[in-house]
Design a protein around this motif. Sequence first.
Motif, mmCIF file in Angstrom:
data_model
loop_
_atom_site.group_PDB
_atom_site.id
_atom_site.type_symbol
_atom_site.label_atom_id
_atom_site.label_comp_id
_atom_site.label_asym_id
_atom_site.label_seq_id
_atom_site.Cartn_x
_atom_site.Cartn_y
_atom_site.Cartn_z
ATOM 1 N N ILE A 68 49.424 27.599 55.226
ATOM 2 C CA ILE A 68 48.280 26.744 54.912
ATOM 3 C C ILE A 68 47.284 26.686 56.062
ATOM 4 O O ILE A 68 46.066 26.696 55.849
ATOM 5 C CB ILE A 68 48.768 25.326 54.552
ATOM 6 C CG1 ILE A 68 49.619 25.367 53.273
ATOM 7 C CG2 ILE A 68 47.599 24.366 54.385
ATOM 8 C CD1 ILE A 68 50.272 24.046 52.933
ATOM 9 N N PHE B 147 41.631 28.385 51.340
ATOM 10 C CA PHE B 147 42.437 27.637 50.377
ATOM 11 C C PHE B 147 43.194 28.550 49.418
ATOM 12 O O PHE B 147 43.789 28.067 48.456
ATOM 13 C CB PHE B 147 41.539 26.670 49.602
ATOM 14 C CG PHE B 147 40.857 25.663 50.478
ATOM 15 C CD1 PHE B 147 41.530 24.536 50.917
ATOM 16 C CD2 PHE B 147 39.551 25.865 50.899
ATOM 17 C CE1 PHE B 147 40.911 23.614 51.744
ATOM 18 C CE2 PHE B 147 38.919 24.953 51.727
ATOM 19 C CZ PHE B 147 39.600 23.820 52.155
ATOM 20 N N SER C 25 45.812 29.989 50.084
ATOM 21 C CA SER C 25 47.231 29.701 50.286
ATOM 22 C C SER C 25 47.750 28.682 49.272
ATOM 23 O O SER C 25 48.927 28.719 48.897
ATOM 24 C CB SER C 25 47.468 29.190 51.706
ATOM 25 O OG SER C 25 46.687 28.035 51.955
ATOM 26 N N ILE C 26 46.883 27.763 48.836
ATOM 27 C CA ILE C 26 47.307 26.790 47.826
ATOM 28 C C ILE C 26 47.651 27.511 46.527
ATOM 29 O O ILE C 26 48.662 27.211 45.870
ATOM 30 C CB ILE C 26 46.204 25.739 47.587
ATOM 31 C CG1 ILE C 26 45.791 25.080 48.912
ATOM 32 C CG2 ILE C 26 46.663 24.711 46.579
ATOM 33 C CD1 ILE C 26 46.914 24.360 49.616
ATOM 34 N N ASN C 27 46.823 28.468 46.160
ATOM 35 C CA ASN C 27 47.117 29.277 44.975
ATOM 36 C C ASN C 27 48.424 30.043 45.158
ATOM 37 O O ASN C 27 49.233 30.147 44.227
ATOM 38 C CB ASN C 27 45.965 30.248 44.716
ATOM 39 C CG ASN C 27 46.182 31.106 43.481
ATOM 40 O OD1 ASN C 27 46.220 30.613 42.360
ATOM 41 N ND2 ASN C 27 46.335 32.407 43.685
ATOM 42 N N ILE D 42 51.375 27.804 44.562
ATOM 43 C CA ILE D 42 51.544 27.424 43.155
ATOM 44 C C ILE D 42 52.143 28.570 42.346
ATOM 45 O O ILE D 42 53.132 28.391 41.617
ATOM 46 C CB ILE D 42 50.197 26.978 42.556
ATOM 47 C CG1 ILE D 42 49.733 25.681 43.226
ATOM 48 C CG2 ILE D 42 50.316 26.783 41.041
ATOM 49 C CD1 ILE D 42 48.332 25.256 42.843
#
Length: 223
Positions: A6, A114, A116-118, A121
């Motif tokens: 992240i 961002f 890394s958020i994907n 998930i």
Amino acid sequence: MILFLIAAVPVFYLAMDSLISDLHGRIDDSYKPFAYGFICFVAALVIYNIIRLMFLTPVYTPSGIYIYYLLHDSLIPFALAVTGYLLVFGFTDFETGHHAVNRMFAFMCGFYCFWSINDLIINFGWYNNHLLLIIPIQRIGLIAAFSLLFSEALKRRGASRVLLYVLTGLLPFITAAGSMLWRLSYTIPMIGVTAGLPVLSGIFLYRKLRPVSEKPKVSLTSE
């Protein structure tokens, strides 16, 4: 290690922004390319996940593994990032090289910051060293190398410009090779490929950003 996934790109952005500010002074509106990158990330995320769900299926052969990592982790996100950059900024250049580098790395950081958020998930429950450690390093290498090569290409003409564009296009193929080497358990070559891109790009990027000190004038007359 989730924290590294992240935080790696945001920390890199802050470090590079601070470095450019220390070397050349604060650039006005330096946050705007980052914001544009984030906006393009939101649009690209939809396109990426449609492609991923409809077309990307791993094939467990060496070539199949390479193609999967190339498309899934490297080429498609990178192509979407570069497309977004060109839609926003085109092939325009600034008067000084550090402005162009700042614009490019800030946009790419905004795009990848961002992502890394994907990753967390879509890979939920399947976290491994490749996702949590190798991919963030690869993305830092991509951002640094793109900023270095593309900004230099804008200053060139003729064959050297074409060569730099080709080298820029080869970047995701290099990172995908590192992923394939990890999957095949070739640890030492994987470390060389994965770490080599950000280290070499970082060295040359610093040399590019470093102000050229004036050489001392040599007096030709004796006192």
